[in-house]
Design a protein around this motif. Structure first.
Motif, PDB file in Angstrom:
ATOM      1  N   LYS A  53       0.812  -1.220   0.000  1.00 24.45           N
ATOM      2  CA  LYS A  53       0.000   0.000   0.000  1.00 24.45           C
ATOM      3  C   LYS A  53       0.843   1.268   0.000  1.00 24.45           C
ATOM      4  O   LYS A  53       0.433   2.299  -0.510  1.00 24.45           O
ATOM      5  N   GLN A  56       1.112   2.502  -3.393  1.00 28.00           N
ATOM      6  CA  GLN A  56      -0.119   2.606  -4.167  1.00 28.00           C
ATOM      7  C   GLN A  56      -0.719   4.010  -4.165  1.00 28.00           C
ATOM      8  O   GLN A  56      -1.846   4.208  -4.613  1.00 28.00           O
ATOM      9  N   ILE A  76      -0.929  -4.409  -9.901  1.00 27.28           N
ATOM     10  CA  ILE A  76      -1.135  -3.995  -8.508  1.00 27.28           C
ATOM     11  C   ILE A  76      -1.683  -5.144  -7.670  1.00 27.28           C
ATOM     12  O   ILE A  76      -1.246  -5.373  -6.543  1.00 27.28           O
TER      13      ILE A  76
END
Length: 654
Positions: A53, A56, A76
């Motif tokens: 994360k 991201q 992803i």
């Protein structure tokens, strides 16, 4: 440390701390018919780890935000293999290496791996195909500590192949790094050079004033990145460094392969190659196994020359392929000319063209004949038939015409002139293998035609040539002459020399013949691309109508010699080597101006002043033959076209 290295660390932590939880998660996952298989470690999996994360977050560029999904090569949801820690780009690299491993049979191949990823390193070493070296600026667990922008420790052209994934976005001077990668790579060498590419980005974004971790994370995605690439610019920078660039994606490897390896279909591998020198031509080498079969038979028979099996077979097949009655093969094309002149009994003066290779006229002088030069047609570059008759004297015995670049001469006009004056006609058809005129071979015109089978020709026997004729008596005379005049064990009937072709050379010719139609087809595609792409400021040769061409050459003429020199310089700076074919005009050669000079002053200067034949001298100073051969890479041809057109545009201010 980039995202994959962070992910690997995180992945190992997760596996060690909560391995059972992860396994339960896999078991609970509903199988959708797709079982992932990591090409690095060969593990079969239902899940991959997602991108952590912390990587991201959206990035902001000039007021616009971009989601991580906008990056080109990034899965992803299934980013990291939980077994080996390989990222999606590592898996894509492994897939590509697997496709090229058949060509990597030499364990002496040196592979240099920058910022080496653990799982990819292990995979490459297990391939056992490379002398593997790793390199990094900061890490201590590598073979070489190097600054990629100045790799003084590596010699020029010392590395066979390289992998440089996600390094350039960390480097302030990426263009210097690309030039260094190009410098150390061998000609013909290749590399995989990956960087973050944002598909929606028009221009590469880099701002040296952004120096804080927070600012770089917000604008470049990670605190140690200094730019985000736009696709076209990334390819452009690699090309500017000298590389040819190929984008290897789902179209090359297959959608099923991508899905199975958990790679998104928009992912792309940037494969670069250090272009080899591009010469005006490249010798075609036939199938080696096919040639070996001929050589093995020759060795078993023990007969290497003296008109044996494969020389006879080559002559028979050539006569059929070319549509003529007799093909007498010889050791080279110059001997073919000399034998033709001698067999026809030429004396005195011979009218010929100054715009040709030296052998056409030097062979005349060698045989004691006087070449009389007649100017050329300014459009076809062949001898101008309208100027021939004014050069005929009582001492003229023949006309030697050349089908320049495979473009047939004014055949009917020359034939009529020869008939009116009782002259022999010899066609130097060195460029005209396979060329037809009005439905039949151009080699059938005149009293005799000669061919060159030199390695640079469209059809070759490494070294070789031939006399072509439809006259049975002339064929018999030539055969005696090329074998010392010997007709039997105790019979020598005429003056002769040794001009025979060997069995080994004939074997190359036989190996070539089966490929000729494909060779001509491939050359035609390159020829047509030139025609359709080059500037209309460039002058092209005007072809004789009703011709089936062989696409052996692509000559271009420029308006001035100054423009030619600029084009030639620009091409050579890119290691592209056209040829000034034919320069100089042969009427300017001292030793061809009279027989006495040719025989008594062999050390004389080769050039004197300017020639009196205006068109030949002018064209010879303004002409270049551009590279053309069946294996000419499309990217190289585009570079040639872009370079030539660019110089022409600048010259004319277009």
């Amino acid at each position: 440390m980039d995202a994959s290295e962070n992910s690997l660390k995180l992945g190992k932590d997760i596996i060690s701390k909560d391995f059972r939880s992860f396994i339960r998660q896999i078991k609970k996952t509903r199988y959708s018919g797709l079982l992932y298989k990591c090409p690095l470690c060969q593990s079969s999996l239902r899940l991959m780890y997602p991108l952590p994360k912390q990587f991201q977050s959206e990035i902001e560029i000039e007021g616009r935000t971009y989601a991580p999904s906008s990056f080109e090569t990034l899965n992803i949801a299934n980013y990291l293999c939980p077994v080996c820690g390989g990222s999606d780009r590592d898996r894509l690299t492994a897939l590509y290496l697997a496709t090229v491993r058949k060509g990597l049979l030499n364990v002496q191949t040196v592979l240099l791996h920058f910022a080496p990823e653990v799982s990819l390193t292990e995979y490459i070493k297990e391939m056992n195909l490379f002398q593997y070296r790793s390199a990094d600026l900061l890490r201590t667990d590598v073979d070489d500590r190097v600054d990629i922008t100045n790799m003084a420790g590596y010699d020029d052209c010392s590395i066979d192949c390289l992998i440089c994934n996600h390094v350039l976005e960390h480097v302030s001077d990426d263009k210097s790094a690309m030039r260094e990668l190009y410098r150390v790579l061998k000609k013909g060498g290749w590399g995989i050079v990956q960087s973050p590419v944002l598909l929606d980005l028009v221009d590469t974004f880099e701002d040296p004033s952004i120096t804080t971790d927070e600012g770089r994370r917000r604008h470049f995605g990670q605190p140690d990145h200094v730019r985000v690439y736009a696709k076209a610019d990334y390819i452009g920078r690699l090309s500017e460094a000298g590389f040819s660039v190929k984008c290897i994606g789902v179209d090359h490897l297959g959608e099923d392969v991508f899905k199975r390896a958990a790679i998104t279909t928009k992912s792309v591998l940037y494969v670069v190659e250090k272009r080899q020198t591009v010469n005006v031509t490249r010798t075609y080498l036939p199938n080696l196994q096919r040639y070996h079969s001929y050589v093995e038979s020759i060795f078993q028979g023990g007969w290497l020359t003296n008109y044996s099996r494969y020389v006879r077979e080559l002559e028979e097949r050539l006569a059929i392929y070319l549509g003529v009655k007799h093909v007498i093969v010889m050791a080279n094309g110059t001997l073919a000319l000399q034998v033709a002149y001698k067999a026809l009994g030429l004396t005195g003066e011979v009218i010929t063209t100054p715009f040709t290779f030296i052998a056409t006229s030097s062979s005349l002088a060698w045989e004691g004949l006087t070449p009389v030069f007649v100017d050329i047609d300014q459009k076809t570059y062949n001898i101008d038939p309208g100027r021939i008759e004014e050069a005929i004297t009582d001492n003229t015995s023949a006309i030697v015409a050349v089908h320049v670049f495979g473009n047939p001469c004014a055949l009917e006009d020359i034939q009529q002139i020869a008939l009116r004056h009782g002259l022999k006609v010899i066609y130097d058809a060195a460029h005209s293998f396979g060329v037809g005129y009005e439905g039949r071979s151009v080699l059938g015109w005149g009293d005799v035609s000669t061919l060159s089978f030199h390695a640079t020709k469209i059809f070759h026997t490494a070294e070789g040539g031939a006399v072509v004729t439809n006259d049975d008596c002339f064929e018999a005379r030539v055969r005696k002459m090329i074998n010392f005049g010997i007709t039997g064990p105790e019979s020598i009937v005429t003056l002769g020399i040794n001009a025979k072709m060997s069995e080994l050379h004939a074997a190359i010719g036989l190996s070539m013949l089966d490929d000729m139609d494909n060779i001509i087809c491939l050359r035609k595609s390159r020829y047509v691309k030139y025609i359709n792409s080059l500037s209309d400021k460039i002058i092209l040769q005007c072809h004789n109508p009703n011709v089936s061409y062989n696409y052996a050459y692509f000559p271009v003429v420029f308006e001035t010699e100054a423009l030619l020199l600029k084009v030639e310089k620009a091409l050579k700076e890119k290691d592209i080597h056209p040829l000034g074919y034919f320069y100089p005009s042969l009427d300017t050669l001292y030793f061809l101006q009279n027989k006495e000079a040719a025989l008594s002053i062999p050390h004389a200067p080769s050039l004197v002043g300017g020639g009196a034949l205006a068109i030949s001298n002018s064209v010879s100073r303004r002409i270049l033959c551009l590279p053309i051969y069946e294996s000419l890479d499309i990217n190289d041809q585009e570079r040639i076209i872009e370079t030539v057109n660019g110089v022409v545009r600048a010259f004319y201010g277009l």
